[in-house]
Design a protein around this motif. Structure first.
Motif, PDB file in Angstrom:
ATOM      1  N   LYS A 161     -70.440 -53.636  21.491  1.00 36.52           N
ATOM      2  CA  LYS A 161     -69.235 -52.809  21.482  1.00 36.52           C
ATOM      3  C   LYS A 161     -68.200 -53.392  20.533  1.00 36.52           C
ATOM      4  CE  LYS A 161     -70.898 -50.300  24.842  1.00 36.52           C
ATOM      5  NZ  LYS A 161     -71.755 -49.240  24.457  1.00 36.52           N
ATOM      6  N   VAL A 162     -67.484 -52.499  19.872  1.00 39.33           N
ATOM      7  CA  VAL A 162     -66.336 -52.874  19.044  1.00 39.33           C
ATOM      8  C   VAL A 162     -65.131 -52.187  19.671  1.00 39.33           C
ATOM      9  CG1 VAL A 162     -65.277 -52.799  16.773  1.00 39.33           C
ATOM     10  CG2 VAL A 162     -67.752 -53.087  16.979  1.00 39.33           C
ATOM     11  N   LYS A 163     -64.161 -52.995  20.049  1.00 37.00           N
ATOM     12  CA  LYS A 163     -63.015 -52.472  20.795  1.00 37.00           C
ATOM     13  C   LYS A 163     -61.723 -52.960  20.153  1.00 37.00           C
ATOM     14  CE  LYS A 163     -61.202 -53.549  25.314  1.00 37.00           C
ATOM     15  NZ  LYS A 163     -61.530 -54.123  26.606  1.00 37.00           N
ATOM     16  N   CYS A 164     -60.749 -52.080  20.034  1.00 34.99           N
ATOM     17  CA  CYS A 164     -59.427 -52.499  19.582  1.00 34.99           C
ATOM     18  C   CYS A 164     -58.735 -53.164  20.768  1.00 34.99           C
ATOM     19  CB  CYS A 164     -58.605 -51.306  19.091  1.00 34.99           C
ATOM     20  SG  CYS A 164     -56.960 -51.808  18.523  1.00 34.99           S
ATOM     21  N   VAL A 165     -58.316 -54.420  20.594  1.00 37.43           N
ATOM     22  CA  VAL A 165     -57.681 -55.147  21.684  1.00 37.43           C
ATOM     23  C   VAL A 165     -56.186 -55.374  21.463  1.00 37.43           C
ATOM     24  CG1 VAL A 165     -59.797 -56.244  22.500  1.00 37.43           C
ATOM     25  CG2 VAL A 165     -58.427 -57.382  20.750  1.00 37.43           C
ATOM     26  N   ARG A 166     -55.707 -55.059  20.257  1.00 33.65           N
ATOM     27  CA  ARG A 166     -54.264 -55.165  20.002  1.00 33.65           C
ATOM     28  C   ARG A 166     -53.873 -54.117  18.976  1.00 33.65           C
ATOM     29  NH1 ARG A 166     -51.067 -59.636  17.036  1.00 33.65           N
ATOM     30  NH2 ARG A 166     -53.145 -59.888  16.208  1.00 33.65           N
ATOM     31  N   PHE A 167     -52.948 -53.266  19.371  1.00 35.53           N
ATOM     32  CA  PHE A 167     -52.481 -52.203  18.504  1.00 35.53           C
ATOM     33  C   PHE A 167     -51.214 -52.616  17.781  1.00 35.53           C
ATOM     34  CE2 PHE A 167     -55.139 -50.154  21.622  1.00 35.53           C
ATOM     35  CZ  PHE A 167     -55.863 -49.220  20.876  1.00 35.53           C
ATOM     36  N   ARG A 168     -51.000 -52.015  16.621  1.00 32.63           N
ATOM     37  CA  ARG A 168     -49.834 -52.339  15.789  1.00 32.63           C
ATOM     38  C   ARG A 168     -48.533 -52.130  16.556  1.00 32.63           C
ATOM     39  NH1 ARG A 168     -49.571 -53.532  10.696  1.00 32.63           N
ATOM     40  NH2 ARG A 168     -51.641 -52.768  10.221  1.00 32.63           N
ATOM     41  N   ASP A 169     -48.448 -51.087  17.347  1.00 34.04           N
ATOM     42  CA  ASP A 169     -47.198 -50.810  18.068  1.00 34.04           C
ATOM     43  C   ASP A 169     -46.961 -51.740  19.247  1.00 34.04           C
ATOM     44  OD1 ASP A 169     -49.091 -49.829  19.818  1.00 34.04           O
ATOM     45  OD2 ASP A 169     -48.332 -47.773  19.819  1.00 34.04           O
ATOM     46  N   GLN A 170     -47.927 -52.632  19.536  1.00 35.49           N
ATOM     47  CA  GLN A 170     -47.772 -53.609  20.607  1.00 35.49           C
ATOM     48  C   GLN A 170     -47.184 -54.919  20.089  1.00 35.49           C
ATOM     49  OE1 GLN A 170     -51.837 -53.805  21.983  1.00 35.49           O
ATOM     50  NE2 GLN A 170     -51.392 -52.449  23.690  1.00 35.49           N
ATOM     51  N   GLU A 171     -46.958 -55.013  18.786  1.00 31.33           N
ATOM     52  CA  GLU A 171     -46.476 -56.287  18.224  1.00 31.33           C
ATOM     53  C   GLU A 171     -44.981 -56.398  18.373  1.00 31.33           C
ATOM     54  OE1 GLU A 171     -48.277 -56.152  14.249  1.00 31.33           O
ATOM     55  OE2 GLU A 171     -49.644 -57.658  15.045  1.00 31.33           O
TER      56      GLU A 171
END
Length: 165
Positions: free
Chosen positions: A155-165
């Motif tokens: 699986k490839v999963k996004c674990v941190r989104f740009r808007d969470q920074e």
């Protein structure tokens, strides 16, 4: 004559085994255009994710464990069209050497170099258009013994989104 024979034998063996050297920076630029190495670059596609996690409990874990883990945005290709991701161990999630956005063909691979030569993980299913790696929900493959095998647990999963920074 013997040295010529030895060179020819070595060339044949490396050709048969598909052994190729990683791309040089010059070859990367020739193939993909200038690479933007700014990790804060915003890209036209796949911009919302800044960190991905590649995981497996199957064949990829057994045969390609160095290609798994967390990868952060390391820059962008094709005039900031898509990001490239890099892990702490030097592996990249990158378009493969045959990817070409002009014809809307992009294959994501995990390799030790930008450009994806000698990749150990790939997704050959989601290549029509520009699909972000975390949106390719199945058909991830790992290489073992010069053959590709589907790992349904990869699986490839996004674990941190740009808007969470």
């Amino acid at each position: 004559m013997r040295s010529l024979f030895a060179v020819l034998v070595l060339a044949g063996v490396s050709s048969a085994l598909h052994i190729s050297a990683p791309l040089t920076k010059e070859q990367i630029v020739e193939k993909f255009g200038s690479v933007n190495w700014n990790p804060n670059t915003k890209t036209k596609y796949c911009d919302q994710c800044v960190e991905i996690e590649i995981s497996s409990v199957g064949g990829a874990l057994e045969h390609q464990p160095n290609r798994l883990g967390r990868f952060t945005v390391a820059g962008a290709l094709w005039e900031n069209m898509v990001p490239i991701f890099k892990a702490d161990n030097g592996q990249y999630m990158t378009p493969d050497p045959n990817s070409n956005p002009i014809i809307y063909y992009l294959k994501w691979v995990v390799s030790e170099t930008v450009g994806g030569f000698n990749a150990g993980i790939q997704n050959s299913k989601y290549t029509d258009g520009i699909t972000c790696p975390w949106d390719a929900h199945d058909s991830w493959e790992y290489e073992y013994g010069r053959q590709w095998f589907i790992d349904p647990t990869l699986k490839v999963k996004c674990v941190r989104f740009r808007d969470q920074e």
